[in-house]
Design an enzyme around this catalytic site. Structure first.
Site, PDB file in Angstrom:
ATOM      1  N   HIS A 109      -8.473  -5.373  25.856  1.00 34.83           N
ATOM      2  CA  HIS A 109      -9.040  -4.837  24.617  1.00 34.83           C
ATOM      3  C   HIS A 109      -8.209  -5.315  23.424  1.00 34.83           C
ATOM      4  CE1 HIS A 109     -11.240  -1.979  22.086  1.00 34.83           C
ATOM      5  NE2 HIS A 109     -12.049  -1.807  23.126  1.00 34.83           N
ATOM      6  N   TYR A 156     -14.136  -3.985  20.172  1.00 34.40           N
ATOM      7  CA  TYR A 156     -14.340  -3.582  18.780  1.00 34.40           C
ATOM      8  C   TYR A 156     -15.670  -4.078  18.205  1.00 34.40           C
ATOM      9  CZ  TYR A 156      -9.347  -2.698  19.218  1.00 34.40           C
ATOM     10  OH  TYR A 156      -8.118  -2.269  19.655  1.00 34.40           O
ATOM     11  N   HIS A 172     -16.797  -6.830  28.916  1.00 39.01           N
ATOM     12  CA  HIS A 172     -16.226  -6.398  27.635  1.00 39.01           C
ATOM     13  C   HIS A 172     -14.963  -7.203  27.294  1.00 39.01           C
ATOM     14  CE1 HIS A 172     -16.006  -3.762  24.266  1.00 39.01           C
ATOM     15  NE2 HIS A 172     -15.013  -2.996  24.691  1.00 39.01           N
ATOM     16  N   HIS A 214     -18.168   5.702  25.248  1.00 38.08           N
ATOM     17  CA  HIS A 214     -16.989   5.230  25.975  1.00 38.08           C
ATOM     18  C   HIS A 214     -16.705   6.151  27.149  1.00 38.08           C
ATOM     19  CE1 HIS A 214     -16.671   3.503  21.947  1.00 38.08           C
ATOM     20  NE2 HIS A 214     -15.940   2.533  22.484  1.00 38.08           N
ATOM     21  N   ASP A 242     -18.344   1.604  27.143  1.00 38.03           N
ATOM     22  CA  ASP A 242     -17.312   0.572  26.994  1.00 38.03           C
ATOM     23  C   ASP A 242     -15.956   1.031  27.512  1.00 38.03           C
ATOM     24  OD1 ASP A 242     -19.211  -0.949  25.712  1.00 38.03           O
ATOM     25  OD2 ASP A 242     -18.113  -1.141  23.822  1.00 38.03           O
ATOM     26  N   ASP A 243     -15.107   0.028  27.823  1.00 37.93           N
ATOM     27  CA  ASP A 243     -13.646   0.147  28.002  1.00 37.93           C
ATOM     28  C   ASP A 243     -13.180   0.499  29.404  1.00 37.93           C
ATOM     29  OD1 ASP A 243     -13.663  -0.400  25.331  1.00 37.93           O
ATOM     30  OD2 ASP A 243     -12.765   1.492  24.680  1.00 37.93           O
TER      31      ASP A 243
END
Length: 268
Positions: free
Chosen positions: A99, A136, A95, A190, A44-45
């Site tokens: 964020h 999240y 995603h 991540h 992720d991210d």
């Protein structure tokens, strides 16, 4: 006040799927449960030019392909790196755009931002993403509706490394993942620290070889969600059998339809 309470409840109640045991028991597809001989590896991210290339190199050395859940704003800021992820055989998923935390209901914004992220991935790579994981892991009603309207399949995880914390180490990431990992599981890591403790990405990176070795020792193949048979009841792969870890290609994977915004007529 009663009306506000109803709207707030409708917005946040689906986020209860964040609870791992509840999710695994009641929503196995959302938890990423797939074929018992396979482990889905996800990040992720990103993409992040300061860190993502290290993960791509490590995955090359391990001969493993994975699914990268990218933020739309980061993909747009780093187009060459975003394209490189798919060129090196990995799968891109959504995603969100940024964020952000979804405390207030904003279904219109959820749809616009998710559609924008889908469009960026498609425009940069020529392939439409299939999977969606909200920031999240909080899947509110608005985010769920946006994913459905855009023909994205929400998927969270069944095991995670807790690699976003300041005290994360290779050993702690390995212990956290393997404590909950079973055949058919989806692993969350991540590939950047942009939304977490500075420098914590080192823990995930250095844990990768041991995690892949653990899976292979157990007879599990490791690969992207495209090869994971999420929610399918068809025949599964034989544990310990031979497998070409490079066989996934984005142009052959599911979700390669030229449509970018699905049923949404509000795509920016």
């Amino acid at each position: 006040m009663a009306g506000i309470a109803v709207v707030a409840a409708a917005h946040i109640v689906p986020a209860a799927t964040w609870l791992p045991r509840f999710r695994s028991a009641c929503f196995p597809r959302l938890a990423g449960h797939g074929g018992p001989g396979h482990i889905a590896l996800t990040f992720d991210d990103g993409p992040d030019p300061a860190t993502t290339p290290y993960f791509l190199d490590a995955l090359d050395r391990l001969d493993v392909r994975a699914t990268f859940f990218v933020l739309g704003e980061s993909a747009a800021r780093h187009p060459a790196l975003t394209r490189s992820v798919t060129e090196r055989g990995h799968e891109l998923a959504v995603h969100g755009w940024a964020h952000s935390r979804p405390w207030l209901p904003a279904p219109g914004r959820d749809l616009r931002e998710t559609a924008r992220a889908v469009r960026v991935v498609h425009d940069l790579t020529g392939h439409r993403p299939l999977w969606y994981r909200p920031p999240y892991g909080i899947l509110t009603a608005g985010r769920w509706a946006a994913a459905r309207r855009l023909a994205l399949r929400p998927v969270l995880w069944s095991a995670w490394g807790r690699d976003w914390t300041a005290d994360a180490t290779s050993a702690s990431v390995h212990a956290n993942v393997t404590a909950d990992l079973r055949g058919g599981g989806t692993v969350l890591l991540h590939d950047t620290d942009r939304a977490s403790a500075p420098g914590c990405w080192h823990a995930a990176l250095t844990a990768l070889p041991g995690l892949v070795a653990h899976c292979r020792d157990a007879g599990w193949e490791v690969g992207p969600l495209a090869e994971h048979d999420v929610g399918r009841n068809g025949p599964t792969r034989q544990a310990g059998g031979t497998h070409d870890h490079r066989r996934f290609r984005p142009d052959q994977g599911p979700g390669s339809s030229p449509s970018v915004c699905g049923a949404a007529d509000t795509c920016p």
